[in-house]
Write an enzyme that holds these catalytic residues in place. Structure first.
Site, PDB file in Angstrom:
ATOM      1  CG  HIS A 216      -2.195   0.779   0.980  1.00  0.00           C
ATOM      2  ND1 HIS A 216      -2.374   2.071   1.398  1.00  0.00           N
ATOM      3  CD2 HIS A 216      -3.336   0.440   0.352  1.00  0.00           C
ATOM      4  CE1 HIS A 216      -3.576   2.502   1.048  1.00  0.00           C
ATOM      5  NE2 HIS A 216      -4.187   1.533   0.424  1.00  0.00           N
TER       6      HIS A 216
ATOM      7  CG  ASP B  32      -8.364   7.312   8.519  1.00  0.00           C
ATOM      8  OD1 ASP B  32      -8.819   7.269   9.684  1.00  0.00           O
ATOM      9  OD2 ASP B  32      -7.939   8.353   8.007  1.00  0.00           O
TER      10      ASP B  32
ATOM     11  CD  GLU C  19      -9.426  10.732  10.463  1.00  0.00           C
ATOM     12  OE1 GLU C  19      -9.900  10.933   9.316  1.00  0.00           O
ATOM     13  OE2 GLU C  19      -8.693   9.769  10.732  1.00  0.00           O
TER      14      GLU C  19
END
Length: 505
Positions: free
Chosen positions: A83, A151, A263
């Site tokens: 990733h 997240d 957030e």
């Protein structure tokens, strides 16, 4: 059919010096090489000599140790779930270690094990190759869960701990790296070392946030706490950045009976509101965003543990909401399970995959920004560059983090000032047929140039630099120690060459 080619087949290759030591063959078929030479960013392609799929930690030790002893050491990159976005887990002309093969092997000593003792409380010993979503699933069986998250859960434990691991819980519990009790690490010499704050502490602090430069994490002992049974999930909309900023900072400063996750994000015509909202609410918000050009969304979550406590939560939250300065009426909420909240990005991922919009270039820019200049950053970057250029759909994330939850002994770098908070800004751009990655990269360059000229103190998260001077500036006062740790634990510069820290010019 997969073809495995032994290093013995290449007598004149750099692998020939390792022949008598490496027992595992290296995969060099088309699928192996394609996977190892690309990542989520789709911006960098680097071809390795081969891919190792270790069946045990011993296989990793064998490869690293043999490379270290070789007169011509091979570079080695541990690849988790691929990733990274700028080739950080690649090894040009080296070996890519597919860590996921450990979790696929029932005979591997790694895995997920939940324990308790009187001095540490509850914790989980977790293989570095494990995905956080699997850690969550395994710990929830015991009514427990880690306290700090990212997240997106489909990342490996070793991967996020090599960076920091941040999300909306970081202001309350710190990043993931401050919730580690102990690790097993294979250094660049091939030594397997158990380390903690009290045992081999130099390696412990170096590895956490160390970008894979000092060792490969094969086990991490993660702090656990009682898991919520559900969450109350809110989205609150603002048309004024100063009010949005002050409310976020207020919410992460509440010491008790406050939120557990905070957030913020941008809503613009090119990055509209979606997913969380009902179709009618979504239409209303996006209409206002089109009119204003930009809105700010504050996302806050309160954990729920049992019915008795839940009866008081709504009253407590109403007191908090009465002190906030959002657009009247623009507060939206829903209830969710703890798992569904933490795994919220997965449904969006599956949707984008169905449209062919997930596996595309991602020229991301992730920054830590000093608190005292965040309003200048908002106007100069978010409004005058990101919103006005409207190149991509984002998402664009911005929220403050309490500095006192970070440990300066760790390798990770945050803005070097004395302010009690700093901001994380994630410009998670996607490129495709309509937007070339180079166009967004140019925008990213403009953003960095603006911050430099305006004297805004920033540090890159998931840093990407092309020369040694840039890396030295990034690490600042930590550079000397970082270099010293590299010389101690990976003196031949074998590990994580894709970061280009010690092999750049």
């Amino acid at each position: 059919m997969t073809v495995l080619v032994s290093s013995r087949s290449w007598p004149n290759s750099p692998l020939s010096s390792l022949n008598e030591i490496i027992e595992n063959d290296l995969c060099t078929d088309t699928i192996c090489m394609k996977t190892a030479s690309s990542d989520y960013g789709k911006l960098v392609q680097e071809l390795p000599l081969g891919v190792l799929r270790p069946q045990s930690v011993s296989d990793i030790i064998r490869l690293v140790k043999s490379s270290y002893k070789s007169p011509s050491p091979l570079t080695i990159a541990a690849r988790g779930n691929g990733h990274s976005v700028r080739g950080q887990a690649m090894a040009k002309d080296g070996v890519v270690m597919e860590m996921s093969s450990l979790s696929n092997n029932n005979n591997s000593s790694s895995g997920i094990s939940v324990s308790w003792n009187s001095s540490l409380g509850f914790y989980a010993d977790v293989g570095g190759e494990q995905l956080w979503v699997d850690v969550l699933t395994a710990t929830l069986v015991h009514g427990l869960a880690p306290v700090s998250w990212t997240d997106y859960l489909y990342l490996t434990v070793g991967g996020t701990l090599s960076n920091a691991g941040i999300s909306g819980q970081s202001s309350f519990h710190g990043p993931q790296i401050t919730n580690v009790l102990e690790m097993d690490v294979i250094t660049g010499k091939g030594d397997l070392i158990t380390c903690s704050k009290d045992m081999n502490s130099r390696l412990f602090y170096a590895v956490l946030g160390g970008l894979g430069q000092f060792g490969i994490i094969t086990r991490a002992r993660i702090v656990l706490d009682k898991a919520p049974t559900g969450v109350k999930w809110f989205r609150i909309i603002y048309d004024d950045f100063e009010k949005f900023r002050k409310d976020q900072e207020h919410l992460i400063s509440i010491n008790s009976n406050g939120f557990d996750y905070v957030e913020g994000s941008l809503i613009t015509p090119s990055s509209p509101a979606a997913t969380f909202f009902t179709p009618d609410d979504e239409s209303l918000i996006n209409s206002l965003a089109s009119k204003n050009g930009i809105l700010y969304s504050l996302e806050a979550v309160k954990y729920c543990y049992n019915t008795t406590i839940n009866n008081h939560i709504d009253e407590e939250l109403q007191v908090i909401f009465s002190s906030l300065n959002f657009i009247p009426g623009f507060i939206f909420n829903k209830d969710a399970t703890f798992f569904d909240f933490l795994n919220r990005v997965r449904s969006e991922e599956l949707y984008l995959q169905s449209l062919g919009l997930w596996d595309i270039p991602h020229p991301w820019l992730n920054l830590f920004v000093q608190r005292s200049r965040i309003e200048d950053f908002n106007q100069g970057v978010l409004v005058d560059i990101v919103q006005k250029q409207g190149l991509s759909a984002g998402p664009f994330i911005i929220y403050p983090i309490n500095r006192n939850k970070w440990d300066d002994r760790m390798s990770v770098v945050i803005p070097d000032d004395n302010e009690d908070m700093f901001y994380t800004v994630a410009l998670l751009n996607s490129a495709g047929a309509s937007v070339d990655p180079s166009v967004i990269d140019e925008q990213n360059r403009q953003i960095l140039e603006f911050c430099d000229k305006a004297g805004i103190n920033i540090k890159q998260y998931f840093p990407h630099y092309t020369n040694k001077q840039q890396w030295m500036k990034h690490f600042g006062k930590k550079w000397s120690l970082f270099k010293e740790m590299k010389e101690q634990f990976d003196p031949k510069n074998i590990l994580s060459p894709g970061q280009r820290i010690f092999n750049s010019h």
